[in-house]
Design an enzyme around this catalytic site. Structure first.
Site, mmCIF file in Angstrom:
data_model
loop_
_atom_site.group_PDB
_atom_site.id
_atom_site.type_symbol
_atom_site.label_atom_id
_atom_site.label_comp_id
_atom_site.label_asym_id
_atom_site.label_seq_id
_atom_site.Cartn_x
_atom_site.Cartn_y
_atom_site.Cartn_z
ATOM 1 N N ARG A 65 -7.742 -0.880 4.120
ATOM 2 C CA ARG A 65 -8.575 -0.747 2.916
ATOM 3 C C ARG A 65 -9.340 -2.023 2.601
ATOM 4 O O ARG A 65 -10.339 -1.977 1.877
ATOM 5 C CB ARG A 65 -7.745 -0.267 1.737
ATOM 6 N N GLU A 91 8.721 -6.208 2.372
ATOM 7 C CA GLU A 91 9.956 -5.923 1.658
ATOM 8 C C GLU A 91 11.059 -5.483 2.620
ATOM 9 O O GLU A 91 12.216 -5.842 2.457
ATOM 10 C CB GLU A 91 9.705 -4.839 0.606
#
Length: 177
Positions: free
Chosen positions: A61, A98
């Site tokens: 993106r 993460e």
């Protein structure tokens, strides 16, 4: 700063991609001509006159935002891609997520020491992708001139992560506390 209400075009999707997460869908900013123009104009206008010679956007993106910003600034665009996507010699930078690690690459000949680079992406969460992209810029000998994002998840403190290594401006259109 633009007077456009960017936040009204971002849609909250509860429990996506997993329960308890509220996903911020920015695609309505792209499918509406007025919103798309406002996003690109706000970022490009903010960095106009800053001597930007290249915009670097992270897959995927970041490409959607970075290419039109580069066009408006009158400079080139360099994609930071996932491994195996670029056909020539590359610089690589791994970074933590993460739940694991990821990697970005740019072509070794995409930037020079004369380039002043604006790093652009749709979202900054933890700051890891932004810092990895900045390190790729540095590997090439170019200078990071600033960072810009449509959406900042400020409750994750990405500015602290970026500021630990980079003192350049971080400009965002929408902050989520």
């Amino acid at each position: 700063m633009s007077e456009f209400d960017f936040e009204s075009r971002i849609v909250d999707i509860p429990d996506y991609p997993e329960p308890g997460v509220v996903f911020k869908d920015i695609t309505p900013l792209f499918d509406d001509a007025e919103a798309l123009h406002a996003v690109i104009d706000a970022i490009a206008d903010h960095f106009a006159g800053a001597g930007i010679t290249k915009v670097v956007g992270a897959e995927a993106r970041g490409f959607l935002v970075g290419v039109p910003v580069a066009y408006k600034l009158g400079c080139g665009f360099v994609p930071a891609r996932k491994p195996g996507k670029l056909p020539r010699e590359v610089y690589s930078e791994s970074y933590s997520l993460e739940y694991g690690t990821d990697e970005l690459q740019i072509h070794r000949d995409a930037l020079t020491s004369d380039d002043r680079v604006l790093i652009v992406d749709d979202l900054v969460a933890t700051g890891g992708t932004a810092v990895a992209t900045a390190r790729l810029v540095e590997q090439s000998g170019a200078k990071v001139a600033g960072f810009s994002f449509i959406l900042e998840l400020s409750f994750l403190n990405p500015r602290d992560v970026i500021a630990a290594d980079y003192g350049q401006e971080v400009y965002t259109l929408v902050k989520v506390d």
